[in-house]
Each structure stands twice: as C-alpha cells, then as structure tokens.
Design an enzyme around this catalytic site. Structure first.
Site, short mmCIF file in Angstrom:
data_model
loop_
_atom_site.label_atom_id
_atom_site.label_comp_id
_atom_site.label_asym_id
_atom_site.label_seq_id
_atom_site.Cartn_x
_atom_site.Cartn_y
_atom_site.Cartn_z
CB THR A 29 -5.28 -4.75 2.27
OG1 THR A 29 -4.18 -4.05 2.87
CG2 THR A 29 -4.99 -5.01 0.81
CE LYS A 59 -8.78 3.29 6.84
NZ LYS A 59 -7.96 2.57 7.84
CG HIS A 79 2.41 4.89 7.45
ND1 HIS A 79 1.34 4.14 7.02
CD2 HIS A 79 2.46 5.99 6.66
CE1 HIS A 79 0.77 4.77 6.00
NE2 HIS A 79 1.41 5.89 5.77
CB VAL A 111 0.81 -8.46 6.70
CG1 VAL A 111 -0.68 -8.66 6.95
CG2 VAL A 111 1.38 -9.62 5.88
CD GLU A 143 -3.13 -0.65 2.25
OE1 GLU A 143 -4.25 -1.14 2.10
OE2 GLU A 143 -2.81 0.01 3.26
N GLY A 178 1.74 -2.41 9.21
CA GLY A 178 2.84 -1.60 9.74
C GLY A 178 3.66 -0.90 8.67
#
Length: 251
Positions: A232, A230, A78, A74, A36, A76
């Site tokens: 998954t 935002k 940031h 999966v 992401e 974390g």
C-alpha cells in the site's frame, strides 16, 4: 564488486505536500492492527535508533477500524513494532478519517534491472503457477485476477496466478535475490511512470498488480492478515512533523 547488490531505488513523482504539526495522542500498542508485514532488518535498525535517541521522532498514522475499539496502522508499521518490541505500552499516533477523500490509496509496482530467470525458478519451487502470455490487458479488472502480471522490455509477459499470499512469495524472492546481487530492485509509485521507463529500456521487468481498495485493507486487518511490505502507498494531505516523543511517556 557487484554494484547492484542490495540496491533498491524508489521512484515517486515530485509533489508538494505541506508539513503539519499535529499533537500526537498516546494509544495502547495492543489496540493497533497492522496491514503489512514487518521487515526484520528494518525493524532491528529502528529499534537501535529509538534506543539510542530515547525518543520516537515521528508519530505513526492510524485510523479507527469501524465496529471495533482498534485502529489500523496506516503509516509507521516499523515504528509501532519497534516501540512494542522495546516493551513500551503506548505509541504516539495521529488519528485520521481513513475514508475521507483527502486520504488517497495507491500501490507500489516492483521492477528489476537484470534477469528474471531466478525469480521464476524460485516461484515455481514455491508452488506458484506462472503462465506465459501475449498482448496482456493491464487494466485494474484484469490485474485483479492475478497476483502480478509481469511485463518485460523485449515483449515478454508472465501471469503470476494467485492473490495476497502469492504476492508475499514474490516480495520475499525479489528481496532475497536483490540482496544476493542478482539485480537492482526498483519500486514505482505510479504505474504510468513505470510503463514509460519499461518502454525506454530503463528497467527490464515490471510487476503490475491491482491497487487495493480501502475496504480491502480494512477487511484484511479484520482477518488479522497482512500484505507484503510495500504493497500500500497512502498519500495524506500533509506530512506529519517530527514531535520527538520521549520514551518515558510511553510506559
């Protein structure tokens, strides 16, 4: 004063997930692959927090990418990006079996309380094709044909054509207009709750999309591509407890 300016509401069903302490392992930051996009403002704030506290409070959650020596981030993103920006070589992590049935994958559904006109205008300027529709089908197969199907509280419907790249454009425009005070932004963790709130008139427009699969997430990471923030929503069998790993250990 516009009270909606920058207001973001997160709506999740109440669940009871146990907190579990797991001793983290230290993994090279360059062995980790995100799925992401990073939000610059959130990253900036987290960098300052980690610098001031001198620790990474919680480990990130990662999973091996089959056939490689790399790991999927999966949860974390940031924290991983902040540690990397601060120049540290390692990051504390918990390794999970991504394809275990106890690890669930869903998506987030954006919604707005306010008008949609400027969203549509900005998307058209970005070259995104939008089609008005009636009586839309909103099962996963139909949702997979579009970036989003947007439902309005008064029966409006818009099909936003495209895929991951168009979802990114929608995400950026929603965030920008939200910060400018055009509307309140709401993120739903469950489609049914979002549809119920739309029917009750608690939101004005709901953006529905297909839930990505774990295979699609892995494939995207293999291609060095990312979803919008935002996209998954991973549900783990437990919430990792804080471990407060000192930065000294991450050199």
């Amino acid at each position: 004063m516009d009270l909606s300016k920058g207001r973001v509401i997160i709506k999740l069903p109440k669940t009871s997930v146990p907190v579990k302490y797991v001793e983290p392992v230290l993994i090279d930051v360059d062995k980790l692959v995100p799925h992401e996009e990073i939000v610059p403002g959130r990253l900036r704030d987290l960098v300052e927090k980690i610098k001031s506290e001198g620790v990474v409070d919680m480990p990130i959650v990662v999973a091996p990418i089959p056939g490689t020596d790399k790991y999927l981030v999966v949860d974390g993103h940031h924290r991983w990006a902040a540690v990397k920006e601060l120049g540290y070589r390692k990051v504390p992590a918990i390794i999970i079996d991504y394809f275990n049935d106890s690890v669930k994958l869903k998506t987030w559904y954006p919604a707005i309380i306010g008008k949609i006109d400027k969203v549509l205008e900005n998307l058209v300027k970005e070259g995104v094709r939008i089609e008005e529709c009636r009586d839309p089908v909103i099962d996963e197969e139909e949702l997979g044909k579009y970036a989003f199907i947007v439902l309005g509280r008064n029966g409006e419907c818009y099909k936003i054509h495209g895929g991951v790249e168009e979802q990114k454009k929608v995400s950026k425009i929603l965030s920008k207009l939200n910060l400018e005070g055009e509307f309140t932004l709401v993120y739903y963790g469950e489609k049914q709750e979002a549809l119920q709130d739309l029917e009750k008139g608690e939101i004005d427009y709901l953006f529905l999309r297909k839930q990505p699969t774990k295979q699609e997430v892995i494939q995207l990471a293999r291609q060095n591509k990312v979803y919008s923030p935002k996209t998954t929503r991973h549900i783990l069998p437990y919430t990792p407890a804080k471990t407060n790993t000192p930065l000294e250990k991450l050199k």
